[in-house]
Design a protein around this motif. Structure first.
Motif, PDB file in Angstrom:
ATOM      1  N   ASN A   1      -0.941  13.521  -5.074  1.00  0.00           N
ATOM      2  CA  ASN A   1      -0.800  13.631  -3.622  1.00  0.00           C
ATOM      3  C   ASN A   1      -2.154  13.509  -2.922  1.00  0.00           C
ATOM      4  N   ALA A   2      -3.190  14.035  -3.588  1.00  0.00           N
ATOM      5  CA  ALA A   2      -4.540  13.973  -3.009  1.00  0.00           C
ATOM      6  C   ALA A   2      -5.110  12.560  -3.075  1.00  0.00           C
ATOM      7  N   ALA A   3      -4.789  11.831  -4.146  1.00  0.00           N
ATOM      8  CA  ALA A   3      -5.406  10.513  -4.363  1.00  0.00           C
ATOM      9  C   ALA A   3      -4.571   9.351  -3.853  1.00  0.00           C
ATOM     10  N   GLY A   4      -3.258   9.574  -3.681  1.00  0.00           N
ATOM     11  CA  GLY A   4      -2.351   8.472  -3.370  1.00  0.00           C
ATOM     12  C   GLY A   4      -2.680   7.712  -2.106  1.00  0.00           C
ATOM     13  N   THR A   5      -3.028   8.412  -1.040  1.00  0.00           N
ATOM     14  CA  THR A   5      -3.326   7.748   0.230  1.00  0.00           C
ATOM     15  C   THR A   5      -4.560   6.866   0.109  1.00  0.00           C
TER      16      THR A   5
ATOM     17  N   GLY B   1       0.817  -1.210   0.000  1.00  0.00           N
ATOM     18  CA  GLY B   1       0.000   0.000   0.000  1.00  0.00           C
ATOM     19  C   GLY B   1       0.849   1.257   0.000  1.00  0.00           C
ATOM     20  N   MET B   2       1.964   1.234   0.736  1.00  0.00           N
ATOM     21  CA  MET B   2       2.877   2.380   0.745  1.00  0.00           C
ATOM     22  C   MET B   2       3.436   2.658  -0.649  1.00  0.00           C
ATOM     23  N   ILE B   3       3.797   1.587  -1.347  1.00  0.00           N
ATOM     24  CA  ILE B   3       4.336   1.738  -2.697  1.00  0.00           C
ATOM     25  C   ILE B   3       3.256   2.242  -3.657  1.00  0.00           C
ATOM     26  N   ALA B   4       2.044   1.706  -3.541  1.00  0.00           N
ATOM     27  CA  ALA B   4       0.938   2.172  -4.384  1.00  0.00           C
ATOM     28  C   ALA B   4       0.666   3.649  -4.134  1.00  0.00           C
ATOM     29  N   GLY B   5       0.721   4.046  -2.866  1.00  0.00           N
ATOM     30  CA  GLY B   5       0.467   5.440  -2.517  1.00  0.00           C
ATOM     31  C   GLY B   5       1.536   6.378  -3.036  1.00  0.00           C
ATOM     32  N   THR B   6       2.813   6.017  -2.819  1.00  0.00           N
ATOM     33  CA  THR B   6       3.897   6.920  -3.228  1.00  0.00           C
ATOM     34  C   THR B   6       4.056   6.977  -4.733  1.00  0.00           C
TER      35      THR B   6
ATOM     36  N   GLY C   1      -3.615   3.782  -1.774  1.00  0.00           N
ATOM     37  CA  GLY C   1      -2.775   2.939  -0.932  1.00  0.00           C
ATOM     38  C   GLY C   1      -3.586   2.129   0.056  1.00  0.00           C
ATOM     39  N   PHE C   2      -4.535   2.780   0.735  1.00  0.00           N
ATOM     40  CA  PHE C   2      -5.393   2.072   1.688  1.00  0.00           C
ATOM     41  C   PHE C   2      -6.284   1.052   0.970  1.00  0.00           C
ATOM     42  N   MET C   3      -6.735   1.401  -0.228  1.00  0.00           N
ATOM     43  CA  MET C   3      -7.562   0.464  -1.011  1.00  0.00           C
ATOM     44  C   MET C   3      -6.781  -0.805  -1.321  1.00  0.00           C
ATOM     45  N   VAL C   4      -5.508  -0.635  -1.713  1.00  0.00           N
ATOM     46  CA  VAL C   4      -4.659  -1.794  -2.035  1.00  0.00           C
ATOM     47  C   VAL C   4      -4.485  -2.675  -0.807  1.00  0.00           C
ATOM     48  N   VAL C   5      -4.192  -2.087   0.341  1.00  0.00           N
ATOM     49  CA  VAL C   5      -4.025  -2.861   1.574  1.00  0.00           C
ATOM     50  C   VAL C   5      -5.306  -3.623   1.903  1.00  0.00           C
ATOM     51  N   GLY C   6      -6.443  -2.951   1.744  1.00  0.00           N
ATOM     52  CA  GLY C   6      -7.725  -3.577   2.036  1.00  0.00           C
ATOM     53  C   GLY C   6      -8.005  -4.768   1.140  1.00  0.00           C
TER      54      GLY C   6
ATOM     55  N   PHE D   1       3.159   7.897   1.173  1.00  0.00           N
ATOM     56  CA  PHE D   1       4.002   6.809   1.671  1.00  0.00           C
ATOM     57  C   PHE D   1       4.018   6.805   3.198  1.00  0.00           C
ATOM     58  N   ASN D   2       4.282   7.976   3.777  1.00  0.00           N
ATOM     59  CA  ASN D   2       4.391   8.098   5.229  1.00  0.00           C
ATOM     60  C   ASN D   2       3.035   7.938   5.932  1.00  0.00           C
ATOM     61  N   ALA D   3       1.983   8.432   5.289  1.00  0.00           N
ATOM     62  CA  ALA D   3       0.649   8.331   5.895  1.00  0.00           C
ATOM     63  C   ALA D   3       0.249   6.875   6.088  1.00  0.00           C
ATOM     64  N   ILE D   4       0.497   6.055   5.071  1.00  0.00           N
ATOM     65  CA  ILE D   4       0.142   4.633   5.163  1.00  0.00           C
ATOM     66  C   ILE D   4       1.076   3.911   6.129  1.00  0.00           C
ATOM     67  N   ALA D   5       2.364   4.285   6.108  1.00  0.00           N
ATOM     68  CA  ALA D   5       3.334   3.672   7.021  1.00  0.00           C
ATOM     69  C   ALA D   5       2.965   3.949   8.480  1.00  0.00           C
ATOM     70  N   LEU D   6       2.545   5.170   8.760  1.00  0.00           N
ATOM     71  CA  LEU D   6       2.164   5.538  10.130  1.00  0.00           C
ATOM     72  C   LEU D   6       0.922   4.788  10.586  1.00  0.00           C
ATOM     73  N   HIS D   7      -0.051   4.668   9.680  1.00  0.00           N
ATOM     74  CA  HIS D   7      -1.309   4.002  10.050  1.00  0.00           C
ATOM     75  C   HIS D   7      -1.069   2.542  10.396  1.00  0.00           C
TER      76      HIS D   7
END
Length: 382
Positions: free
Chosen positions: A368-372, A130-135, A375-380, A143-149
């Motif tokens: 930047n607006a859509a990446g997070t 998800g971090m890679i998909a986001g960044t 990323g969360f969608m991919v993890v889910g 990248f950091n938002a998903i890593a922190l979550h």
């Protein structure tokens, strides 16, 4: 005093990198590569042999270049933009960027299937995916938002390894996107690189080397850029949802529509020099030793990220060419996905495509607006 001395030495070396890159770009063998590509290669080479700091031992100077120099370079370059010429570029760039984002997500799922990183990375593998998909849709913010979550940042080795793999692939992809139009054009020609367009691009490069400036112009440009940077930071602090890079771009665009600033000599030279400085530091972040030191984890992460970018590239190149017949635009849009709006802008400037500078920055902001979310969608889904 010692840290200041170190920063001055590194700044001097970065300046020499730009000088050498410019000189080499004028030679028979360096001309096909161009100053930007050579600056990245030299930055990577000197960082990997220990002449200048790399990502793992980064100094504050690098952070200042990313935070201050890169936005100021955008401001200077937008002063030469004519809004009338960028209207036709907006929709195709958006289409290519959307395609690239979808291609990145596809690449993540394919890489998870082929590489099976969970066998080495464990249960945190989906979060890293998800971090890679986001960044590779937006940037480090995602990248950091998903890593922190998912608390990946609390696993020092895995987080550092993912950052290192991302840095290496981002730098390599800049080199590849710089080369895509030159490599693909002979095999699958695009309309944009023929006829009058070739002359226009060549004229842009010629103007760059012939442009001059004067003290009066510098006395206006430099303080204006600093004020624009301060305003952009202030506006962004009041309304965090508005990226500062978007604010400084807007200020530059507004001033560019006035005859005085549009014709002020030196803005393009200053912007281009600062872009080369930024790219030299990007090269320095391509740290192969960091991957090697992590052994199996490092190689698994690099292989996974490389597979994601490879799938992204193949989809964007072949499907993108069918949608938009312009190799340079395809390369810039892809760079906006993988590297972000600033590196995409640098690519547009290197290609001599001034009308693509603003669209490159804008689609980077959209990323930047859509990446997070992506990323969360991919993890889910994983």
């Amino acid at each position: 005093m010692e840290s200041m001395h170190s920063a001055l030495v590194v700044a001097a070396v970065l300046g020499l990198i730009i000088l050498l890159a410019e000189k080499l770009a004028l030679t028979r063998y360096g001309k096909p590569l161009g100053t930007a590509l050579i600056a990245i290669i030299l930055g990577a080479l000197l960082a990997n042999i220990g002449v200048i700091p790399s990502a793992s031992n980064s100094i504050p100077l690098y952070g200042h270049i990313f935070h201050y120099i890169a936005p100021i370079s955008i401001f200077f370059l937008t002063l030469g933009v004519n809004l009338k010429k960028i209207k036709s570029a907006g929709i195709p760039m958006l289409i290519l960027f959307a395609l690239g984002s979808v291609a990145t997500v596809i690449g993540v799922f394919v890489a998870m299937f082929i590489i099976s990183p969970e066998s080495v990375l464990g249960e945190v593998a989906p979060a890293i995916a998800g971090m890679i998909a986001g960044t590779y849709t937006g940037g480090s913010v995602n990248f950091n938002a998903i890593a922190l979550h998912y608390k990946v940042n609390e696993s020092g080795v895995l987080f550092a390894g993912t950052v290192a793999a991302d840095n290496v692939m981002t730098t390599l992809w800049i080199l590849i996107t710089l080369a895509i139009p030159k490599i693909m054009q002979p095999f699958w020609p695009s309309k944009k690189l023929t006829g009058s367009d070739k002359k226009s691009i060549a004229a842009s490069h010629q103007t760059t080397h012939q442009e001059t400036t004067n003290l009066s112009s510098l006395m206006v440009l430099i303080p204006t850029a600093l004020v624009a940077l301060l305003l952009s930071e202030y506006v962004s602090s009041l309304w965090p949802v508005i990226p500062s890079i978007l604010v400084i771009t807007t200020i530059g665009l507004a001033l560019a529509q006035t005859k005085y600033f549009h014709e002020l000599p030196g803005s393009h030279l200053l912007g281009l020099y600062l872009v080369y400085l930024f790219l030299a530091v990007i090269g320095a972040f391509c740290e192969f030793a960091a991957i090697n030191n992590l052994e199996e984890i490092g190689f698994t992460l690099l292989l996974f990220v490389a597979c994601v970018v490879l799938i992204h590239g193949l989809v964007v190149i072949f499907v993108g060419k069918l949608l938009v017949n312009d190799w340079q635009m395809i390369a810039i849009a892809s760079q906006a996905n993988i590297g972000g709006g600033t590196t995409a802008m640098a690519l547009a400037e290197t290609f001599g495509r001034k009308e693509l500078i603003v669209p490159a920055i804008l689609i980077g902001t959209i990323g930047n607006a859509a990446g997070t979310y992506l990323g969360f969608m991919v993890v889910g889904l994983l």
